[in-house]
Design a protein around this motif. Structure first.
Motif, PDB file in Angstrom:
ATOM      1  N   LYS A 118       0.996  -1.211  -0.050  1.00 45.87           N
ATOM      2  CA  LYS A 118      -0.191  -0.119  -0.096  1.00 45.87           C
ATOM      3  C   LYS A 118       0.821   1.170  -0.017  1.00 45.87           C
ATOM      4  O   LYS A 118       0.318   2.562  -0.129  1.00 45.87           O
ATOM      5  CB  LYS A 118      -1.008   0.090   1.161  1.00 45.87           C
ATOM      6  N   SER A 119       2.049   1.087   0.418  1.00 41.46           N
ATOM      7  CA  SER A 119       2.902   2.345   0.479  1.00 41.46           C
ATOM      8  C   SER A 119       3.354   2.994  -1.132  1.00 41.46           C
ATOM      9  O   SER A 119       3.022   2.165  -1.763  1.00 41.46           O
ATOM     10  CB  SER A 119       4.186   2.088   1.097  1.00 41.46           C
ATOM     11  N   ALA A 120       3.930   3.870  -1.014  1.00 39.51           N
ATOM     12  CA  ALA A 120       4.676   4.615  -2.203  1.00 39.51           C
ATOM     13  C   ALA A 120       5.785   3.802  -2.715  1.00 39.51           C
ATOM     14  O   ALA A 120       6.339   4.269  -3.789  1.00 39.51           O
ATOM     15  CB  ALA A 120       4.735   6.167  -2.027  1.00 39.51           C
ATOM     16  N   THR A 121       6.248   2.894  -1.875  1.00 41.35           N
ATOM     17  CA  THR A 121       7.499   2.339  -2.506  1.00 41.35           C
ATOM     18  C   THR A 121       7.239   1.299  -3.227  1.00 41.35           C
ATOM     19  O   THR A 121       6.409   0.280  -3.317  1.00 41.35           O
ATOM     20  CB  THR A 121       8.253   1.604  -1.094  1.00 41.35           C
ATOM     21  N   GLY A 319      14.301   0.998  13.317  1.00 43.60           N
ATOM     22  CA  GLY A 319      15.193   2.344  13.777  1.00 43.60           C
ATOM     23  C   GLY A 319      14.204   3.436  13.501  1.00 43.60           C
ATOM     24  O   GLY A 319      14.127   4.485  14.146  1.00 43.60           O
ATOM     25  N   GLY A 320      13.721   3.404  12.331  1.00 43.60           N
ATOM     26  CA  GLY A 320      12.771   4.224  11.732  1.00 43.60           C
ATOM     27  C   GLY A 320      11.272   3.723  12.076  1.00 43.60           C
ATOM     28  O   GLY A 320      11.006   2.723  12.095  1.00 43.60           O
ATOM     29  N   VAL A 321      10.347   4.719  12.548  1.00 44.89           N
ATOM     30  CA  VAL A 321       8.951   4.265  12.767  1.00 44.89           C
ATOM     31  C   VAL A 321       8.140   3.709  11.715  1.00 44.89           C
ATOM     32  O   VAL A 321       7.109   3.005  11.991  1.00 44.89           O
ATOM     33  CB  VAL A 321       8.266   5.356  13.559  1.00 44.89           C
ATOM     34  N   GLY A 322       8.479   3.923  10.322  1.00 47.85           N
ATOM     35  CA  GLY A 322       7.460   3.565   9.478  1.00 47.85           C
ATOM     36  C   GLY A 322       8.075   3.405   8.045  1.00 47.85           C
ATOM     37  O   GLY A 322       9.343   3.618   7.793  1.00 47.85           O
ATOM     38  N   GLU A 323       7.138   2.946   7.030  1.00 46.32           N
ATOM     39  CA  GLU A 323       7.839   2.543   5.636  1.00 46.32           C
ATOM     40  C   GLU A 323       7.674   3.823   4.718  1.00 46.32           C
ATOM     41  O   GLU A 323       7.842   3.467   3.641  1.00 46.32           O
ATOM     42  CB  GLU A 323       6.998   1.332   5.110  1.00 46.32           C
ATOM     43  N   SER A 324       7.398   4.873   5.083  1.00 45.51           N
ATOM     44  CA  SER A 324       7.194   5.896   4.310  1.00 45.51           C
ATOM     45  C   SER A 324       8.521   6.680   3.869  1.00 45.51           C
ATOM     46  O   SER A 324       9.195   7.262   4.608  1.00 45.51           O
ATOM     47  CB  SER A 324       6.179   7.021   4.752  1.00 45.51           C
ATOM     48  N   GLU A 410       0.407   8.546   3.221  1.00 41.98           N
ATOM     49  CA  GLU A 410       0.095   7.627   2.148  1.00 41.98           C
ATOM     50  C   GLU A 410      -1.193   7.138   1.729  1.00 41.98           C
ATOM     51  O   GLU A 410      -1.572   6.515   1.070  1.00 41.98           O
ATOM     52  CB  GLU A 410       1.145   6.641   2.241  1.00 41.98           C
ATOM     53  N   ARG A 411      -2.151   7.864   2.711  1.00 37.70           N
ATOM     54  CA  ARG A 411      -3.644   7.307   2.570  1.00 37.70           C
ATOM     55  C   ARG A 411      -3.999   7.779   1.010  1.00 37.70           C
ATOM     56  O   ARG A 411      -5.074   7.531   0.339  1.00 37.70           O
ATOM     57  CB  ARG A 411      -4.527   7.866   3.490  1.00 37.70           C
ATOM     58  N   HIS A 412      -3.259   8.761   0.421  1.00 37.18           N
ATOM     59  CA  HIS A 412      -3.534   9.492  -0.756  1.00 37.18           C
ATOM     60  C   HIS A 412      -3.089   8.914  -2.016  1.00 37.18           C
ATOM     61  O   HIS A 412      -3.176   9.444  -3.248  1.00 37.18           O
ATOM     62  CB  HIS A 412      -3.154  11.052  -0.696  1.00 37.18           C
ATOM     63  N   ILE A 413      -2.664   7.669  -1.804  1.00 35.58           N
ATOM     64  CA  ILE A 413      -2.043   7.080  -3.018  1.00 35.58           C
ATOM     65  C   ILE A 413      -3.147   6.288  -3.760  1.00 35.58           C
ATOM     66  O   ILE A 413      -3.893   5.693  -2.986  1.00 35.58           O
ATOM     67  CB  ILE A 413      -1.072   5.903  -2.527  1.00 35.58           C
TER      68      ILE A 413
END
Ligand SMILES: [Zn+2]
Length: 434
Positions: A118-121, A319-324, A410-413
């Motif tokens: 679901k991410s922009a990755t 270490g980072g909090v999320g996948e964005s 990323e809800r806007h993808i």
């Protein structure tokens, strides 16, 4: 399957770190999975191709995450009050040990894979754990997402708890070969990457064996480098022959050159280390949020960019909090401002253009011609519908892109394509591409 089609919308992509190409209401032409270019009005020769009109939405290249840990996704946003080595012992190792249990691994990795989808990755280089079966399971799940990824079974045979240590270099090498043979030929989009966790957990004998495996299977390599001062001092004790931290990978032939290599962090490089990385084309995965959360420091990204070194962004979950990666772009800009103000006023902070470049074309080049819409690039695209981010201001496309980077929501993808294949399209009545 790679397809031939046209996407219409407000198209933005990086040509270089300083130049962002914007075409309002433009046409992005995809021929057999690759970009044939972007036009303001459609050339005659493409007139018959099917067009998906995304109207006022933004269309940007898929984002690239050069460094994250799938098993750590379970504890994202927790336990951030520690520095690297304590954080590993307190948080990370106990959690990673659970992936010996395939049922747990399945539950956790399903959540991770769904979030990545679901991410922009569109591309990512991912650490699993040392468990061969759970790593293969993660690869199965990543293949199902439609993303293109490289996934590594972690190697570690020293300086880690008994419950999460491969008992000998021989055993670690054996397990790695069994993993590689087990997954051979199984995937289209998911590739293995050799993954010694970092020098402190890998004996010299293990590194020698990994080099043999690297040569035999022609694998790229990912690991960690010069993240934290305590870690760097420890590596000097463990490998006094190496000169500097990166020299410990280099000594075993696992540091760029013929071997495509990503090193995460590179916060505290020595002069010789930087020079060698440049010479060998080693990729730097800059992970600004992780470096902040674990109080590691701020990497000298301006210098890396000015020297023309290979560099992209990583979320370094957890270490980072999320996948964005949008969030990683904003973080990269913000920490560069602190570095400029607090450490070195001769090195300017990053611009929006530069951060966007790092998260697309900069990291994308690790995968080939990826991360841009220039002709010949593999067509990874993310369509963003930002209408819900209301504003009374008349906004330019560039301003809208900047806003998306900072809001990192990323809800806007609306749709995502990888190498010309549609991963999903929220607005489409048809089912997602098989
Ligand atoms: Zn990491």
């Amino acid at each position: 399957m790679a397809e031939t089609f046209i996407l219409r919308g407000n198209i933005c992509y990086s040509e270089s770190p300083r130049s962002l190409a914007v075409t309002e209401k433009g046409y992005l032409v995809c021929i057999e999975g690759r970009s044939a270019g972007v036009w303001k009005s459609l050339p005659e020769q493409y007139a018959g191709l099917p067009v998906t009109d995304y109207k006022d939405s933004l269309i940007v290249p898929g984002l690239v995450d050069l460094h994250l840990h799938a098993p750590q996704y379970t504890f994202r946003g927790m336990g951030m009050d520690l520095e690297l080595l304590d954080w590993l012992n307190t948080r990370t190792f106990p959690e990673e040990a659970k992936y010996e249990d395939l049922e747990y691994a399945g539950k956790a990795y399903n959540i991770f894979a769904e979030s990545m989808k679901k991410s922009a990755t569109t591309r990512a280089c991912i650490f699993a754990t040392l468990h061969r079966e759970a790593t293969a399971l993660l690869m199965d799940l990543m293949e199902d997402t439609g993303l293109v990824t490289m996934v590594g079974k972690v190697n570690m045979d020293r300086n880690c708890p008994d419950y999460l240590r491969e008992e000998s270099p021989e055993r670690s090498a054996q397990e790695t070969r069994a993993w590689l043979d087990g997954i051979a030929g199984r995937y289209r989009n998911t590739k293995p990457i050799l993954t010694p966790r970092f020098i402190p957990t890998c004996s010299d004998e293990l590194m020698r064996k990994l080099k043999e495996i690297q040569e035999e299977y022609r694998l790229p390599v990912q690991s960690h480098l010069s993240e934290n001062k305590g870690e760097i001092a420890w590596v000097k004790e463990l490998c006094p022959w190496a000169g500097y931290y990166g020299g410990a990978y280099d000594g075993f032939g696992l540091f760029g050159g013929e071997v495509k290599t990503i090193m995460a962090h590179c916060v505290w490089p020595e002069e010789a280390e930087k020079e060698r990385m440049k010479e060998q084309g080693v990729y730097i995965a800059h992970c600004p949020q992780s470096n902040t959360n674990l109080s590691s420091g701020i990497a000298p990204v301006r210098e890396y960019l000015d020297k023309g070194m290979n560099i992209g962004l990583g979320t370094d979950v957890a270490g980072g909090v999320g996948e964005s990666i949008f969030r990683a772009m904003a973080d990269a800009i913000q920490v560069s401002k602190l570095r400029w103000r607090l450490a070195d006023e001769t090195k300017k902070p990053l611009s929006v253009e530069e951060a966007f470049y790092l998260g697309t074309k900069g990291g994308g080049s690790f995968f080939g011609n990826v991360g841009s819409f220039e002709e010949g690039y593999e067509l990874d695209a993310v369509v963003i519908d930002d209408r819900a981010l209301k504003s009374p201001l008349p906004l330019s496309v560039r301003e809208r892109l900047e806003r998306i980077i900072y809001l990192s929501d990323e809800r806007h993808i609306r749709a995502k394509y990888v190498a010309g294949a549609r991963v999903f399209d929220m607005a489409d009545d048809m089912s997602p591409a098989d």
